[in-house]
Write a protein that holds these residues in place. Structure first.
Motif, short mmCIF file in Angstrom:
data_model
loop_
_atom_site.label_atom_id
_atom_site.label_comp_id
_atom_site.label_asym_id
_atom_site.label_seq_id
_atom_site.Cartn_x
_atom_site.Cartn_y
_atom_site.Cartn_z
N ALA A 1 0.83 -1.20 0.00
CA ALA A 1 0.00 0.00 0.00
C ALA A 1 0.87 1.26 0.00
CB ALA A 1 -0.94 0.00 1.21
N GLN A 2 1.94 1.25 0.77
CA GLN A 2 2.83 2.41 0.81
C GLN A 2 3.46 2.66 -0.56
OE1 GLN A 2 5.19 0.88 4.07
NE2 GLN A 2 4.49 2.54 5.42
N VAL A 3 3.84 1.59 -1.24
CA VAL A 3 4.43 1.72 -2.58
C VAL A 3 3.39 2.28 -3.55
CG1 VAL A 3 5.37 0.44 -4.55
CG2 VAL A 3 6.17 -0.07 -2.23
N ASP A 4 2.16 1.73 -3.49
CA ASP A 4 1.10 2.20 -4.38
C ASP A 4 0.82 3.68 -4.18
OD1 ASP A 4 0.74 -0.37 -5.39
OD2 ASP A 4 -0.94 -0.82 -4.05
N LEU A 5 0.74 4.11 -2.93
CA LEU A 5 0.42 5.50 -2.65
C LEU A 5 1.60 6.42 -2.96
CD1 LEU A 5 -1.76 5.10 0.55
CD2 LEU A 5 -2.47 5.25 -1.85
N GLN A 6 2.81 5.91 -2.82
CA GLN A 6 3.99 6.70 -3.20
C GLN A 6 3.99 6.90 -4.72
OE1 GLN A 6 5.76 8.25 -1.13
NE2 GLN A 6 7.45 8.96 -2.35
N GLN A 7 3.56 5.89 -5.46
CA GLN A 7 3.50 6.01 -6.92
C GLN A 7 2.53 7.12 -7.34
OE1 GLN A 7 2.35 2.11 -8.23
NE2 GLN A 7 4.47 1.41 -8.42
N ILE A 8 1.34 7.13 -6.74
CA ILE A 8 0.36 8.15 -7.12
C ILE A 8 0.82 9.53 -6.67
CG2 ILE A 8 -1.18 7.85 -5.14
CD1 ILE A 8 -2.27 8.60 -8.74
N ARG A 9 1.49 9.60 -5.54
CA ARG A 9 2.02 10.90 -5.07
C ARG A 9 3.05 11.44 -6.05
NH1 ARG A 9 2.79 9.77 -0.17
NH2 ARG A 9 1.17 11.07 0.69
N LEU B 1 -6.10 14.28 1.04
CA LEU B 1 -6.86 13.04 0.88
C LEU B 1 -5.94 11.83 0.83
CD1 LEU B 1 -9.42 14.32 -1.77
CD2 LEU B 1 -9.99 13.46 0.53
N LEU B 2 -4.83 11.99 0.16
CA LEU B 2 -3.86 10.90 0.07
C LEU B 2 -3.30 10.56 1.46
CD1 LEU B 2 -2.63 9.05 -2.03
CD2 LEU B 2 -0.88 10.77 -2.44
N MET B 3 -3.02 11.58 2.26
CA MET B 3 -2.53 11.34 3.62
C MET B 3 -3.59 10.65 4.48
SD MET B 3 -0.03 14.51 4.71
CE MET B 3 -1.19 15.81 4.36
N GLN B 4 -4.84 11.06 4.30
CA GLN B 4 -5.93 10.40 5.04
C GLN B 4 -6.02 8.92 4.68
OE1 GLN B 4 -9.58 12.54 4.24
NE2 GLN B 4 -8.77 14.45 5.10
N LEU B 5 -5.90 8.63 3.40
CA LEU B 5 -5.94 7.24 2.95
C LEU B 5 -4.75 6.47 3.52
CD1 LEU B 5 -7.16 4.95 1.31
CD2 LEU B 5 -6.00 5.89 -0.73
N ALA C 1 -2.60 2.46 7.18
CA ALA C 1 -1.58 2.15 8.20
C ALA C 1 -2.23 1.64 9.48
CB ALA C 1 -0.73 3.38 8.49
N LEU C 2 -3.32 2.28 9.89
CA LEU C 2 -4.04 1.81 11.09
C LEU C 2 -4.57 0.40 10.90
CD1 LEU C 2 -6.06 4.98 12.15
CD2 LEU C 2 -4.23 3.87 13.43
N ARG C 3 -5.10 0.14 9.74
CA ARG C 3 -5.61 -1.19 9.44
C ARG C 3 -4.48 -2.22 9.46
NH1 ARG C 3 -8.80 -0.77 4.47
NH2 ARG C 3 -10.17 0.37 5.85
#
Length: 121
Positions: free
Chosen positions: A4-12, A106-110, A115-117
């Motif tokens: 998930a971190q990699v995926d979100l880093q890609q979109i960022r 929004l990206l940080m919220q996601l 991360a909590l999950r």
């Protein structure tokens, strides 16, 4: 880094590139019409990664909607620039910045939600 971190880093990274390319076009750079279309890399990420992996997350829809607004605004600014309203196009970057800030929030919220999950597992 987890998946998930990699995926979100890609979109960022794609989003930061988007903003940079908008600024570049408005200061005389070449317009990459595919990049600024529904076939561009960010739209592709939403279809191939976002919806597949995070489609049930409430922030995903808002992220996609915000990106769509960014695309619309960017294309309006490009039109202003092409028609000679260069100062007006430059001034419109503040709207891009505001939408970009919203996208990043929004990206940080996601990220926090995921991360909590992951911590609960």
């Amino acid at each position: 880094m987890n998946s998930a971190q990699v995926d979100l880093q890609q979109i960022r990274i794609k989003h930061i590139l988007f903003k940079s390319k908008v600024r570049s076009v408005l200061y005389g750079g070449v317009l990459d019409s595919v990049f600024f279309s529904d076939a561009g890399p960010i739209s592709h990420w939403f279809l191939q990664v976002g919806k597949e992996k995070y489609g049930s997350e409430p922030e995903l829809y808002s992220l996609q909607k915000t990106h769509s607004e960014l695309l619309t605004n960017a294309n309006q600014l490009f039109s202003l620039y092409r028609n000679g309203s260069i100062d007006q196009a430059h001034a419109g970057m503040k709207d891009i910045e505001k939408l970009s800030d919203r996208f990043q929030e929004l990206l940080m919220q996601l990220e926090k939600r995921l991360a909590l999950r992951a911590d609960m597992v």
